[in-house]
Design an enzyme around this catalytic site. Structure first.
Site, PDB file in Angstrom:
ATOM      1  N   TYR A 143       0.857  -1.191   0.000  1.00  0.00           N
ATOM      2  CA  TYR A 143       0.000   0.000   0.000  1.00  0.00           C
ATOM      3  C   TYR A 143       0.884   1.229   0.000  1.00  0.00           C
ATOM      4  O   TYR A 143       1.790   1.352   0.833  1.00  0.00           O
ATOM      5  CB  TYR A 143      -0.906  -0.003   1.231  1.00  0.00           C
ATOM      6  CG  TYR A 143      -1.810   1.198   1.361  1.00  0.00           C
ATOM      7  CD1 TYR A 143      -2.913   1.347   0.531  1.00  0.00           C
ATOM      8  CD2 TYR A 143      -1.560   2.180   2.315  1.00  0.00           C
ATOM      9  CE1 TYR A 143      -3.757   2.449   0.651  1.00  0.00           C
ATOM     10  CE2 TYR A 143      -2.394   3.280   2.446  1.00  0.00           C
ATOM     11  CZ  TYR A 143      -3.489   3.409   1.614  1.00  0.00           C
ATOM     12  OH  TYR A 143      -4.318   4.508   1.725  1.00  0.00           O
ATOM     13  N   ASP A 238       9.347   2.602  -0.697  1.00  0.00           N
ATOM     14  CA  ASP A 238       8.357   3.284   0.137  1.00  0.00           C
ATOM     15  C   ASP A 238       8.718   2.997   1.587  1.00  0.00           C
ATOM     16  O   ASP A 238       8.414   1.927   2.118  1.00  0.00           O
ATOM     17  CB  ASP A 238       6.957   2.776  -0.201  1.00  0.00           C
ATOM     18  CG  ASP A 238       5.868   3.379   0.687  1.00  0.00           C
ATOM     19  OD1 ASP A 238       6.210   4.054   1.676  1.00  0.00           O
ATOM     20  OD2 ASP A 238       4.681   3.149   0.402  1.00  0.00           O
ATOM     21  N   LYS A 266       4.908  10.203   8.325  1.00  0.00           N
ATOM     22  CA  LYS A 266       4.751   9.891   9.754  1.00  0.00           C
ATOM     23  C   LYS A 266       5.961  10.264  10.590  1.00  0.00           C
ATOM     24  O   LYS A 266       5.992  11.312  11.226  1.00  0.00           O
ATOM     25  CB  LYS A 266       4.433   8.406   9.935  1.00  0.00           C
ATOM     26  CG  LYS A 266       3.177   7.891   9.220  1.00  0.00           C
ATOM     27  CD  LYS A 266       3.013   6.405   9.453  1.00  0.00           C
ATOM     28  CE  LYS A 266       1.718   5.853   8.899  1.00  0.00           C
ATOM     29  NZ  LYS A 266       1.704   5.779   7.431  1.00  0.00           N
TER      30      LYS A 266
END
Length: 430
Positions: A143, A238, A266
């Protein structure tokens, strides 16, 4: 129990789709009412009814040194006193870029954005602009945010909701996204050969975290690097989850493989809304205003996020012992959980990398999307709610990684293991 959360959730559903601002919070795969939280400190969360929980979500990764880490809080306070945003350059953006360059191999230049999704979308655009090609290869169950290019066989929230794709993604976009099998180099080779000269980039979670924690097999990441070099394809890591978490230099350092581009989110803002993408100078020089690939953001490099992230990353850079301690704590939890499940004769595959860990209720080794789906989701649902009753807050999905922080003391880990013993016994009796 959860009385105030239930009332707030009822109110929220009247004005917010599903009552949540991100599907991962909706408890769709486990059922019940999402817990509304009021405060947190270290590895303890307190909900709106005053109940405490040991936290293994950590705001989905960034709270590596615990919630309300004082140097971060002080940096935010001090910065907010001067303004929350300028929409103009600030010194802390430069300091942050210099620090990332120092910590991460292969990052010559970096561009700050506002989320991990934005970072991944931008990295794909840059790769396409750099190569002049349209297609990308991603991996089933990985994802990379909710950008159109990524919602093809996606993991995390899309997987939890039973929607590997999403309405609204055009056929043209879908045709430019090719899907390979995680940990399977042959599936990548086949696509590169079939679409020779058409693939701009391969994007991968070097350690999958959005179908649960799944480590790369030996040779998988080096193999991707070799294939990208052979086919003139941009390799994108990623590292929204793994960056600065599984090593000071992230997955690139841990596995000794340097990507062309890397994306963050994050943790680079210590939990504030932020993201970034960076990489090799020649690729990053395609980004405007130096190059022709347009990317912009009014709040990019927001001073609050930069100050918070700089405080956190500075500590991690200065004291790499944090990573050794996290490894020890995760190993301790792994051993304790393994003993619990073996004692109850429960088939469980436990994966871990650094301070990421996942429990899959299956007797099969979990190495990819297919094996992740073999987990007993009904048992996880019962286990999740029993853990919640016993004061342990886990990600509300069997397809998400758990995250440890250095604020998890041995006592908290022992309490977690004891709670798991009680929880699995209760779950099996239902």
């Amino acid at each position: 129990m959860l009385e105030t959360s239930k009332k707030l959730f009822e109110r929220a559903q009247q004005f917010i789709p599903g009552g949540v601002n991100s599907p991962a919070r909706a408890f769709k795969s486990v059922g019940g009412t999402p817990v509304f939280f009021e405060k947190a400190e270290g590895s303890l969360l307190t909900d709106v009814d005053g109940k405490e929980y040991i936290d293994y979500v950590g705001s989905w990764g960034p709270m590596i040194l615990g919630h309300a880490y004082e140097p971060v809080i002080e940096a935010v306070r001090e910065t907010a006193g001067r303004s929350t945003s300028f929409g103009a350059p600030t010194e802390v953006e430069v300091k942050m870029a210099e620090l990332v360059r120092q910590m991460v191999p292969g990052v010559d230049k970096i561009r700050m954005v506002n989320s991990g999704t934005e970072a991944c979308m931008s990295a794909i655009r840059v790769a396409r602009g750099y190569t002049g090609r349209d297609k990308i290869i991603k991996f089933e169950g990985n994802y990379h945010g909710h950008g159109d290019s990524f919602l093809i066989n996606a993991g995390s929230g899309a997987l939890t909701l039973g929607q590997p794709s999403s309405p609204g993604v055009t056929k043209g976009t879908a045709q430019d996204t090719l899907t390979a099998d995680f940990n399977d180099l042959n599936s990548v080779k086949q696509l590169l050969n079939e679409y020779e000269g058409e693939v701009a980039a391969i994007i991968v979670e070097p350690v999958a975290g959005n179908m649960g924690c799944i480590p790369p097999k030996k040779g998988f990441l080096p193999g991707l690097r070799e294939l990208c070099d052979a086919h003139d394809v941009v390799l994108i890591f990623d590292e929204v989850m793994t960056g600065f978490r599984i090593a000071k230099g992230g997955a690139q350092q841990r596995y000794g493989v340097t990507a062309d581009l890397v994306t963050y989110g994050k943790i680079i803002g210590a939990g504030l809304p932020v993201g970034a993408f960076g990489g090799r100078r020649e690729v990053m020089d395609e980004v405007s205003p130096v190059g022709p690939v347009y990317q912009a953001g009014t709040l990019s490099g927001n001073p609050l996020a930069m100050a918070a992230g700089f405080a956190l990353l500075s500590e991690l850079n200065k004291n790499p012992r944090h990573y050794d301690e996290l490894e020890e704590k995760t190993t301790y939890l792994f051993s304790g959980l393994k003993e619990v499940f073996e004692a109850h004769e429960v088939a469980a595959s436990i994966n871990r990398v650094g301070s990421m860990i996942s429990v899959f209720f299956t007797g099969e080794e979990v190495i990819d999307f297919r094996t992740a789906r073999s987990t007993d989701q009904r048992l996880f649902k019962r286990f999740f709610h029993e853990m919640l009753k016993n004061g342990v807050y886990l990600p509300p999905s069997p397809f998400e990684s758990w995250f440890l922080a250095n604020s998890h003391t041995e006592l908290l880990l022992d309490d977690t293991i004891a709670a798991a013993d009680t929880a699995i016994a209760s779950a099996l009796s239902e």
